[in-house]
Enzyme design. Structure first.
Site, PDB file in Angstrom:
ATOM      1  N   ASP A 193      45.741  45.144  38.112  1.00 10.75           N
ATOM      2  CA  ASP A 193      45.637  43.702  38.339  1.00 10.75           C
ATOM      3  C   ASP A 193      44.679  43.200  37.275  1.00 10.75           C
ATOM      4  O   ASP A 193      43.479  43.449  37.332  1.00 10.75           O
ATOM      5  CB  ASP A 193      45.085  43.406  39.740  1.00 10.75           C
ATOM      6  CG  ASP A 193      45.043  41.907  40.056  1.00 10.75           C
ATOM      7  OD1 ASP A 193      44.814  41.116  39.116  1.00 10.75           O
ATOM      8  OD2 ASP A 193      45.225  41.533  41.222  1.00 10.75           O
ATOM      9  N   HIS A 194      45.207  42.498  36.262  1.00 11.24           N
ATOM     10  CA  HIS A 194      44.396  42.245  35.072  1.00 11.24           C
ATOM     11  C   HIS A 194      43.178  41.371  35.354  1.00 11.24           C
ATOM     12  O   HIS A 194      42.240  41.342  34.560  1.00 11.24           O
ATOM     13  CB  HIS A 194      45.253  41.642  33.950  1.00 11.24           C
ATOM     14  CG  HIS A 194      45.643  40.207  34.155  1.00 11.24           C
ATOM     15  ND1 HIS A 194      46.773  39.833  34.839  1.00 11.24           N
ATOM     16  CD2 HIS A 194      45.057  39.064  33.745  1.00 11.24           C
ATOM     17  CE1 HIS A 194      46.868  38.522  34.847  1.00 11.24           C
ATOM     18  NE2 HIS A 194      45.841  38.025  34.201  1.00 11.24           N
ATOM     19  N   HIS A 256      45.428  38.323  42.550  1.00 14.56           N
ATOM     20  CA  HIS A 256      44.303  37.953  41.689  1.00 14.56           C
ATOM     21  C   HIS A 256      43.137  37.344  42.475  1.00 14.56           C
ATOM     22  O   HIS A 256      41.995  37.812  42.394  1.00 14.56           O
ATOM     23  CB  HIS A 256      44.754  36.938  40.638  1.00 14.56           C
ATOM     24  CG  HIS A 256      45.818  37.440  39.709  1.00 14.56           C
ATOM     25  ND1 HIS A 256      45.949  38.762  39.381  1.00 14.56           N
ATOM     26  CD2 HIS A 256      46.791  36.787  39.026  1.00 14.56           C
ATOM     27  CE1 HIS A 256      46.956  38.905  38.532  1.00 14.56           C
ATOM     28  NE2 HIS A 256      47.481  37.726  38.313  1.00 14.56           N
TER      29      HIS A 256
END
Length: 510
Positions: A193-194, A256
């Site tokens: 999950d960037h 996010h």
């Protein structure tokens, strides 16, 4: 000094094991947008900083048939080379890369890939491979299965990086996990999950637990609300067909923003090890009830007020009559001693008035008496763009009166750390995977707990066709009643003109 990186926790501090020299990184989906826009530029950045394993090789794999020249032209199309030095480094980097074409659901392509990997590895006794799946979710399972069957080294080891989405609800998430777990161990899987690689998100642990004055006030006795906001100033722009399958809640909020929430709300871990950090995040998620529909606002963007920007429904790829939310505000609670009763407000939307991601911790009103209607203190963490930390505080306005003014304690990264390079999120996370550090990746039970919170509400929206998102104009702040909704949970929005964030000149630019 512009490209200097100060590394944080060492891999040895977390119990992680880095990949050794002569390892191979395989990028699956090498011809796709994610690979050329994010994966390969991140790998090139790590190469420039000397952070890749010594003598590493990078192999691309995709269905597209192309020769070596076309492959290297494609993967370098998003890499900037402003100086001759960087251009030389790019040539060196490209010399380390190669490409194999094959299908995602047939053994033949993966057998060819393995043959190519073995040629690169020569007579090495132990072989180490990192597989990065820059792929659409519908091929995650077959590719993971074929990799384990055909490409897993007989001696050495392998790791696999999986991109979100990790399913679209609890059942599909568990299906993905069930398919992966018999063939790949949890230690080998890196669910990326960037947002967990963004500098300001990674800073939350240090900010919270490295400063006693924050820790003392970080609870229900002093915090009135926590707001986590994601804003995009553009719509779907021809990609509505893809977006419509997920919507803003699945696309941004369940992953996010919820990840950011767990970092804000978690208790102090006993160490920086991946399992200690992720244990605390899971405890937060398990203390959160499922979403109550009455605590949610959903919206869908309409034409801009001047008519120059289209509505969501105007996107030709969007199904007619779609009820897909492009905006949502969700109020969530954490039932534990620290946070019971404090609303955590997640807001996310497309086609809004700004581009930003921020956390806003609003503290309670000061004791009344000598003050009347004095603004609340707020801690603001701007995750993007232009990373910053602000503490809004009240002070005496200079002069002969006792009038108050709202000002700020200001840490703007571009000004304070102008000689340091802030790494891209994908650079940070790929480096973590290379180092074997799971701290900033999603664990299986964490994924399960997050879907348990969101799935009942998502099914409620899907099944109740009479629920229609409220329209809001393209370029606005969201649905017209948003402020009243937030105020009902105790959030006090500053009045227009009461406070203006400072603009800071950095190297001559605003």
């Amino acid at each position: 000094m512009a490209d200097t990186i100060i590394s944080s926790t060492k891999a040895s501090d977390t119990g992680a094991v880095p990949l050794p020299p002569n390892s191979i990184i395989v990028v699956l989906g090498a011809s796709g947008d994610l690979a050329k826009k994010k994966t390969y530029p991140a790998l090139f950045g790590l190469y420039r900083y000397g952070l890749l394993p010594k003598n590493v090789k990078i192999v691309g794999y995709a269905r597209t048939k192309m020769d070596d020249a076309d492959y290297k032209k494609r993967i370098s199309s998003y890499m900037k080379t402003p100086t001759e030095t960087i251009e030389t480094q790019l040539k060196e980097f490209l010399a380390m890369t190669s490409y194999v074409s094959g299908q995602y659901d047939q053994d033949e392509g993966f057998i060819s890939l393995t043959k190519h990997l073995e040629e690169l590895e020569g007579d090495a006794e132990e072989r180490y491979r990192l597989f990065y799946m820059a792929l659409p979710p519908n091929v995650f399972i077959p590719v993971a299965q074929h990799l384990k069957k055909n490409c897993y080294p007989k001696s050495g080891g392998a790791r696999i990086i999986i991109e979100k989405p990790f399913g679209h609800d609890l059942a599909s998430s568990r299906e993905l996990q069930t398919a992966l777990q018999p063939i790949w161990t949890e230690d080998e899987i890196f669910r990326i999950d960037h947002y967990l690689g963004k500098e300001m998100v990674k800073n939350i642990l240090i900010l919270r637990f490295g400063n006693e004055f924050f820790g003392a006030a970080w609870n229900k006795n002093h915090v009135s609300s926590v707001q986590i906001t994601f804003k995009e100033p553009f719509g779907t722009e021809g990609r509505g067909g893809y977006f419509d399958q997920f919507g803003i809640i699945r696309d941004v909020m369940q992953n996010h923003l919820l990840q950011v929430l767990t970092m804000i709300a978690m208790e102090r871990p006993v160490s920086f090890s991946a399992e200690d950090i992720r244990d605390e995040k899971v405890r937060v998620l398990r203390a959160m009830p499922i979403i109550d529909p009455k605590n949610v606002v959903i919206g869908q963007y309409d034409k801009s007020l001047d008519g120059t920007k289209p509505s969501y429904q105007d996107d030709a790829t969007v199904p007619k009559g779609s009820r897909c939310p492009t905006f949502a505000a969700i109020v969530m609670y954490i039932k534990n001693d620290r946070w019971d009763g404090v609303p955590f407000i997640l807001k996310a939307g497309k086609a809004l008035d700004a581009a930003k991601v921020e956390v806003r911790v609003q503290f309670k009103d000061v004791t009344s008496g000598i003050f009347k209607d004095i603004p609340r203190n707020e801690l603001v963490l701007r995750i993007q763009p232009d990373e910053a930390v602000y503490v809004k505080m009240n002070t005496k306005l200079p002069g002969l009166t006792m009038k108050t003014s709202v000002t700020e304690l200001d840490l703007t990264y571009k000004r304070r750390f102008s000689d340091l390079k802030i790494p891209e999120a994908y650079e940070a996370l790929i480096l973590d995977a290379i180092n074997g550090d799971h701290s900033n990746f999603v664990r299986d039970d964490e994924l399960d707990a997050s879907w348990k919170i969101f799935t009942p509400f998502l099914h409620y929206l899907d099944e109740n066709t009479d629920i229609v998102p409220a329209k809001y104009p393209y370029g606005s702040r969201g649905p017209a009643f948003l402020d009243d909704f937030l105020a009902s949970y105790g959030y006090a929005r500053e009045q227009d003109g009461m406070y203006q964030w400072p603009t800071t000149k950095v190297n001559g630019n605003l």
